[in-house]
Design a protein around this motif. Structure first.
Motif, mmCIF file in Angstrom:
data_model
loop_
_atom_site.group_PDB
_atom_site.id
_atom_site.type_symbol
_atom_site.label_atom_id
_atom_site.label_comp_id
_atom_site.label_asym_id
_atom_site.label_seq_id
_atom_site.Cartn_x
_atom_site.Cartn_y
_atom_site.Cartn_z
ATOM 1 N N GLY A 12 -12.571 7.507 -7.837
ATOM 2 C CA GLY A 12 -13.581 6.606 -8.389
ATOM 3 C C GLY A 12 -13.073 5.225 -8.746
ATOM 4 O O GLY A 12 -13.729 4.491 -9.480
ATOM 5 N N HIS A 13 -11.920 4.842 -8.229
ATOM 6 C CA HIS A 13 -11.347 3.536 -8.562
ATOM 7 C C HIS A 13 -11.490 2.569 -7.397
ATOM 8 O O HIS A 13 -10.524 2.241 -6.709
ATOM 9 N N GLY A 14 -12.737 2.132 -7.202
ATOM 10 C CA GLY A 14 -13.006 1.080 -6.236
ATOM 11 C C GLY A 14 -12.686 -0.252 -6.873
ATOM 12 O O GLY A 14 -11.605 -0.791 -6.702
ATOM 13 N N PRO A 15 -13.598 -0.794 -7.685
ATOM 14 C CA PRO A 15 -13.331 -2.088 -8.313
ATOM 15 C C PRO A 15 -12.183 -2.049 -9.330
ATOM 16 O O PRO A 15 -11.421 -2.974 -9.430
ATOM 17 N N PRO A 61 0.813 -1.216 0.000
ATOM 18 C CA PRO A 61 0.000 0.000 0.000
ATOM 19 C C PRO A 61 0.844 1.263 0.000
ATOM 20 O O PRO A 61 2.048 1.219 0.238
ATOM 21 N N GLY A 62 0.159 2.367 -0.233
ATOM 22 C CA GLY A 62 0.804 3.666 -0.158
ATOM 23 C C GLY A 62 0.638 4.267 1.219
ATOM 24 O O GLY A 62 0.388 3.571 2.203
ATOM 25 N N LEU A 63 0.745 5.555 1.270
ATOM 26 C CA LEU A 63 0.649 6.316 2.511
ATOM 27 C C LEU A 63 -0.750 6.219 3.109
ATOM 28 O O LEU A 63 -1.745 6.313 2.391
ATOM 29 N N GLY A 64 -0.842 6.007 4.406
ATOM 30 C CA GLY A 64 -2.134 6.002 5.097
ATOM 31 C C GLY A 64 -2.834 4.663 5.035
ATOM 32 O O GLY A 64 -2.264 3.639 4.665
ATOM 33 N N ASP A 65 -4.097 4.698 5.402
ATOM 34 C CA ASP A 65 -4.923 3.486 5.408
ATOM 35 C C ASP A 65 -5.479 3.207 4.022
ATOM 36 O O ASP A 65 -5.679 4.127 3.232
ATOM 37 N N VAL A 66 -5.748 1.946 3.737
ATOM 38 C CA VAL A 66 -6.386 1.558 2.487
ATOM 39 C C VAL A 66 -7.867 1.380 2.791
ATOM 40 O O VAL A 66 -8.251 0.435 3.488
ATOM 41 N N PRO A 67 -8.721 2.290 2.279
ATOM 42 C CA PRO A 67 -10.160 2.196 2.578
ATOM 43 C C PRO A 67 -10.754 0.878 2.082
ATOM 44 O O PRO A 67 -10.263 0.276 1.114
ATOM 45 N N ALA A 68 -11.826 0.456 2.715
ATOM 46 C CA ALA A 68 -12.461 -0.828 2.410
ATOM 47 C C ALA A 68 -12.788 -1.002 0.927
ATOM 48 O O ALA A 68 -12.628 -2.080 0.390
ATOM 49 N N GLY A 69 -13.243 0.030 0.250
ATOM 50 C CA GLY A 69 -13.635 -0.114 -1.144
ATOM 51 C C GLY A 69 -12.515 0.038 -2.152
ATOM 52 O O GLY A 69 -12.717 -0.118 -3.354
ATOM 53 N N HIS A 70 -11.312 0.336 -1.695
ATOM 54 C CA HIS A 70 -10.157 0.554 -2.578
ATOM 55 C C HIS A 70 -9.865 -0.710 -3.375
ATOM 56 O O HIS A 70 -10.038 -1.830 -2.876
ATOM 57 N N TRP A 71 -9.399 -0.535 -4.611
ATOM 58 C CA TRP A 71 -9.136 -1.683 -5.479
ATOM 59 C C TRP A 71 -8.132 -2.668 -4.858
ATOM 60 O O TRP A 71 -8.241 -3.875 -5.083
ATOM 61 N N ALA A 95 1.778 -2.679 -6.181
ATOM 62 C CA ALA A 95 2.009 -1.539 -5.300
ATOM 63 C C ALA A 95 1.264 -0.311 -5.787
ATOM 64 O O ALA A 95 1.087 -0.109 -6.991
ATOM 65 N N HIS A 96 0.875 0.515 -4.817
ATOM 66 C CA HIS A 96 0.198 1.773 -5.112
ATOM 67 C C HIS A 96 0.946 2.914 -4.435
ATOM 68 O O HIS A 96 1.384 2.782 -3.286
ATOM 69 N N SER A 97 1.123 4.004 -5.151
ATOM 70 C CA SER A 97 1.646 5.253 -4.626
ATOM 71 C C SER A 97 3.004 5.064 -3.945
ATOM 72 O O SER A 97 3.957 4.612 -4.572
ATOM 73 N N LEU A 98 3.133 5.407 -2.663
ATOM 74 C CA LEU A 98 4.417 5.288 -1.977
ATOM 75 C C LEU A 98 4.921 3.847 -1.966
ATOM 76 O O LEU A 98 6.133 3.610 -1.932
ATOM 77 N N GLY A 99 4.021 2.895 -2.047
ATOM 78 C CA GLY A 99 4.432 1.498 -2.165
ATOM 79 C C GLY A 99 5.255 1.246 -3.416
ATOM 80 O O GLY A 99 6.137 0.384 -3.430
ATOM 81 N N VAL A 100 4.986 2.009 -4.485
ATOM 82 C CA VAL A 100 5.751 1.883 -5.732
ATOM 83 C C VAL A 100 7.223 2.214 -5.473
ATOM 84 O O VAL A 100 8.123 1.472 -5.883
ATOM 85 N N LEU A 101 7.477 3.333 -4.804
ATOM 86 C CA LEU A 101 8.865 3.717 -4.520
ATOM 87 C C LEU A 101 9.520 2.729 -3.564
ATOM 88 O O LEU A 101 10.721 2.443 -3.686
#
Length: 184
Positions: free
Chosen positions: A166-169, A12-22, A68-74
């Protein structure tokens, strides 16, 4: 490679990953997908994130594919040289951030995460970036992919490719990930 033949590690990236996040949705769809535990999600410490990712890869029982997403990419890009040779077969890197930008400036200590690594990553990689990501200019994301020897995918005007944009699924992302898996 079939998805079932790999350990899919979600970074994951910075912060929490919300429940609906892809990322959460993908974890729920793939029995062999799990999050890498990275301490201090809102106040990341580079060494702790690096060590957490390297340890998760080392503990995997099958070949690893990183998502990986966002900071996870780096984090993936920095950790790549620390993985056991051949253990990571591929990486799907989404919405890389540009920690060198000043508007908006990162709101955490970027020491270690910035500057970003250069040079090819030692595994097949796909970088997916948006033309309207506030955390990274499109051309900069394209440059990162080029530096890393990665296939670059234009996600159009998709913001930060997260729940807020808008990128849940995110079915297009899942199709792209499946294509990456076929190439491994």
């Amino acid at each position: 490679m079939k998805i079932a033949d790999a350990d899919i590690l979600l970074v994951p990236g910075l912060g929490d990953v919300p429940a609906g996040h892809w990322l959460n949705r993908w974890r729920d769809k793939m029995a062999n997908a799990r999050f890498v535990e990275l301490p201090g999600g809102h106040a990341p410490v580079f060494k702790a994130w690096m060590d957490g990712l390297v340890e998760a890869v080392a503990d995997a029982q099958r070949p690893v594919v990183l998502v990986a997403h966002s900071l996870g990419v780096l984090t993936v890009a920095h950790a790549a040289r620390h993985f056991e040779h051949g253990k990571v077969r591929g990486a799907f890197l989404v919405a890389p951030p540009d920690l060198g930008q000043t508007d908006p400036a990162p709101h955490f200590d970027t020491t270690g995460f910035h500057p970003r690594p250069t040079g090819p990553l030692p595994f097949t990689t796909r970088v997916v970036a948006s033309r309207t990501d506030p955390s990274c200019a499109f051309d900069t994301a394209h440059e990162m992919a080029s530096d890393w020897g990665a296939h670059f995918q234009d996600a159009g005007e998709s913001g930060h490719i997260d729940l807020a944009s808008g990128h849940g699924p995110w079915p297009d992302g899942l199709i792209s990930f499946a294509y990456l898996m076929k190439t491994l």
